[in-house]
Design a protein around this motif. Structure first.
Motif, short mmCIF file in Angstrom:
data_model
loop_
_atom_site.label_atom_id
_atom_site.label_comp_id
_atom_site.label_asym_id
_atom_site.label_seq_id
_atom_site.Cartn_x
_atom_site.Cartn_y
_atom_site.Cartn_z
N PHE A 68 0.85 -1.25 0.09
CA PHE A 68 0.15 0.00 -0.05
C PHE A 68 0.89 1.15 -0.10
CE2 PHE A 68 -2.83 -3.22 1.82
CZ PHE A 68 -3.88 -2.78 1.33
N SER A 69 0.29 2.15 -0.80
CA SER A 69 0.99 3.76 -0.69
C SER A 69 0.87 4.48 0.77
CB SER A 69 1.05 4.34 -1.92
OG SER A 69 -0.54 4.92 -1.90
N GLY A 70 -0.56 3.99 0.99
CA GLY A 70 -0.97 4.79 2.06
C GLY A 70 -1.51 6.22 1.70
N LYS A 71 -1.50 6.67 0.55
CA LYS A 71 -1.78 8.21 -0.04
C LYS A 71 -3.06 8.11 -0.79
CE LYS A 71 3.22 9.24 0.43
NZ LYS A 71 4.39 9.77 -0.14
N TYR A 72 -3.25 9.28 -1.51
CA TYR A 72 -4.18 9.54 -2.20
C TYR A 72 -3.92 9.63 -3.95
CZ TYR A 72 -5.86 10.83 2.40
OH TYR A 72 -5.93 10.78 3.72
N GLY A 73 -3.17 8.69 -4.44
CA GLY A 73 -2.82 8.92 -5.74
C GLY A 73 -3.73 8.37 -6.87
N ALA A 74 -3.24 8.04 -7.91
CA ALA A 74 -4.04 7.61 -9.12
C ALA A 74 -4.74 6.35 -8.85
CB ALA A 74 -3.12 7.42 -10.29
N ASP A 75 -4.05 5.43 -7.94
CA ASP A 75 -4.37 4.11 -7.68
C ASP A 75 -5.24 3.98 -6.24
OD1 ASP A 75 -3.08 2.75 -9.69
OD2 ASP A 75 -1.37 2.62 -8.78
N LEU A 76 -5.93 5.15 -5.99
CA LEU A 76 -6.67 5.23 -4.83
C LEU A 76 -7.85 4.09 -4.52
CD1 LEU A 76 -7.41 6.57 -2.19
CD2 LEU A 76 -8.66 8.26 -3.30
N LEU A 77 -8.52 4.01 -5.89
CA LEU A 77 -9.72 3.19 -5.72
C LEU A 77 -9.40 1.81 -5.60
CD1 LEU A 77 -11.91 4.74 -8.37
CD2 LEU A 77 -12.32 4.62 -6.11
N GLN A 78 -8.09 1.57 -6.43
CA GLN A 78 -7.51 -0.08 -6.14
C GLN A 78 -7.26 -0.24 -4.64
OE1 GLN A 78 -7.43 -2.59 -8.56
NE2 GLN A 78 -6.99 -3.59 -6.74
N GLU A 79 -6.62 0.78 -3.96
CA GLU A 79 -5.89 0.55 -2.64
C GLU A 79 -7.11 0.44 -1.56
OE1 GLU A 79 -3.10 2.98 -1.12
OE2 GLU A 79 -1.61 2.20 -2.68
N ILE A 80 -8.42 1.03 -2.04
CA ILE A 80 -9.81 0.96 -1.30
C ILE A 80 -10.03 -0.60 -1.30
CG2 ILE A 80 -11.95 1.47 -0.88
CD1 ILE A 80 -11.07 4.43 -1.77
N THR A 81 -10.05 -1.05 -2.32
CA THR A 81 -10.38 -2.58 -2.98
C THR A 81 -9.34 -3.50 -1.80
OG1 THR A 81 -11.37 -2.00 -4.90
CG2 THR A 81 -10.81 -4.32 -4.43
N ASN A 82 -8.29 -3.26 -2.09
CA ASN A 82 -7.24 -4.00 -1.58
C ASN A 82 -7.32 -3.98 0.21
OD1 ASN A 82 -6.35 -4.71 -3.98
ND2 ASN A 82 -4.34 -3.43 -3.90
N TYR A 83 -7.71 -2.74 0.53
CA TYR A 83 -7.74 -2.55 2.13
C TYR A 83 -9.03 -3.29 2.53
CZ TYR A 83 -7.85 0.33 6.34
OH TYR A 83 -7.61 0.83 7.73
N ALA A 84 -10.10 -3.43 1.70
CA ALA A 84 -11.21 -4.16 2.08
C ALA A 84 -10.77 -5.80 2.24
CB ALA A 84 -12.38 -3.84 1.31
N ILE A 85 -10.00 -6.26 1.12
CA ILE A 85 -9.78 -7.66 1.17
C ILE A 85 -9.06 -8.00 2.61
CG2 ILE A 85 -8.44 -9.62 -0.06
CD1 ILE A 85 -10.86 -8.60 -1.51
#
Length: 429
Positions: free
Chosen positions: A120-137
């Motif tokens: 995770f980057s832990g930031k608000y970049g271009a992959d934010l939506l993917q990171e939200i999904t990964n976070y849920a997993i």
């Protein structure tokens, strides 16, 4: 009571008020007997203050070859589409402004590293939506492996994680609304964000809002039943002695400060228009706009058009001690927000013995008596209030004296006890 709490940022790695509020609330909860918090963020750095709770990074949890409980959660994932537009590091508000017309695509496979963990980057970049999904997993896995009584998810970034944890555990979910996309966008709501917000509120057993202003939006714009939406106001950490307490101004003029993101939501253009009116009336004053955001360049141009740049300063984004250094040399703090769910910065100003001028359209206006208040759009009233405080010392001292007493009574421990009551309501339901 054990609480599994999901957030997106935690001090010292923050970009705004969300991380500050999460830190204050967890410290407040630590004063309540028998309440233990496991706080989860996408990425843990190792330098976070864990004196009030245990902090875990989703990037530290192995997920490879794990069975996930995702029967209903797949519906939530359907809302999270990943865009390919690359943008520089920005805060959540700017991210959606920059990508509003570009968000498209579909759900991608989860990539893990050699240790079976998700990066995770832990930031608000271009992959934010993917990171939200990964976070849920990862949240789904964490919920399977830990013992807890209630789930608490902060803001829309963490709502899918809260839903995933609820599905894995069957435990009640409390979502905490620190802002909505109606606040960030001025009504031009991003449908993807709106759907994530609405799904989280609907899945929650109880919803906490930071003001009645936000509570009304949740009920009216998201259709959430009023009986499960409770307002718990934010607070502020007690001010501590620092080396900057005796700092002195380097100029003889009065200083009026705007401190926040320079975005539509915060009303920076109204601050500049009011400043122009004050500068035409008095010479012994300087205005400071401390912050960054998508409207920064436009505000610099507007100050130049008005011919007030010799009295107007742009500092860029300030954090930590720099914020308090700026407040210490200010004679007035102004927050002219167009739609502010709460607003912790006026409380920090009052702690620093600075009178404050806030908009009626801010949640914090609901609880402050000793603050000047105007409508964000009424630049004449705003200019009059600024002029009055700067030119009538008795008025300024009255707001400083009583404002300090008022803000010192707004403690996170009090807010935490109200949050604990919401937990009890969620468990009872």
């Amino acid at each position: 009571m054990k609480v599994l709490m999901f957030g997106w940022e935690f001090p010292p790695h923050i970009s705004g008020g969300l991380g500050t509020a999460c830190y204050g609330l967890t410290r407040g909860l630590s004063h309540i007997p028998d309440v233990d918090v496991l706080f989860v963020v996408p990425k843990a750095y190792g330098d976070e203050d864990q004196s009030a709770m245990q902090l875990v990074g989703a990037n530290q949890i192995p997920v490879a070859q794990r069975e996930l409980s995702l029967s209903n959660f797949k519906k939530v994932l359907g809302y999270i589409e990943v865009g390919s537009k690359l943008v520089p590091y920005v805060d959540p508000d700017d991210f959606w402004r920059l990508t509003r017309s570009e968000v498209s695509g579909s759900f991608r496979y989860i990539q893990t590293n050699a240790e079976g963990k998700i990066d995770f980057s832990g930031k608000y970049g271009a992959d934010l939506l993917q990171e939200i999904t990964n976070y849920a997993i990862v949240a789904n896995v964490i919920a399977q492996d830990n013992d807890f009584d209630v789930i608490h998810a902060h803001d829309w970034l963490a709502y899918p994680a809260g839903i995933a944890a609820k599905e894995a555990s069957g435990k009640p979910l409390v979502v905490h609304v620190h802002a909505t996309d109606f606040d960030r966008s001025g009504g031009s709501v991003n449908p993807t964000v709106y759907n994530i917000e609405k799904q989280g509120m609907e899945a929650a057993d109880m919803v906490i809002t930071v003001s009645n202003l936000t509570r009304n939006i949740v009920i009216e714009k998201y259709g959430i039943p009023a009986h499960k939406v409770v307002t718990v106001y934010n607070a502020v950490d007690p001010v501590r002695k620092s080396e900057w307490d005796d700092i002195q101004k380097g100029v003889a003029e009065k200083i009026v400060t705007f401190l926040g993101r320079i975005t539509m939501q915060k009303g920076p253009e109204f601050f500049i228009e009011a400043a122009n009116k004050v500068i035409r009336k008095m010479d012994n004053v300087r205005f400071v706009m401390a912050g960054s955001g998508d409207m920064m360049e436009r505000m610099v141009r507007r100050a130049a058009e008005l011919g007030i740049t010799h009295k107007f300063h742009f500092t860029g984004f300030l954090r930590g001690e720099d914020v308090f250094k700026m407040l210490k040399i200010s004679d007035l703090y102004v927050m002219p927000s167009v739609s502010e769910p709460f607003g912790i910065s006026p409380l920090e100003a009052m702690q620093s013995n600075v009178p404050v001028l806030i908009s009626h359209q801010s949640g914090v206006a609901e609880i402050l008596t000793y603050a000047l208040k105007t409508n964000f759009w009424d630049v004449d009233a705003m200019a009059d209030a600024i002029y009055g405080v700067l030119n009538y010392p008795a008025l300024s001292q009255m707001f400083i004296k009583h404002g300090k007493i008022e803000v010192d009574n707004l403690q996170w421990e009090h807010s935490a006890r109200k949050v604990k009551e919401v937990y009890d309501m969620a468990l009872a339901n």
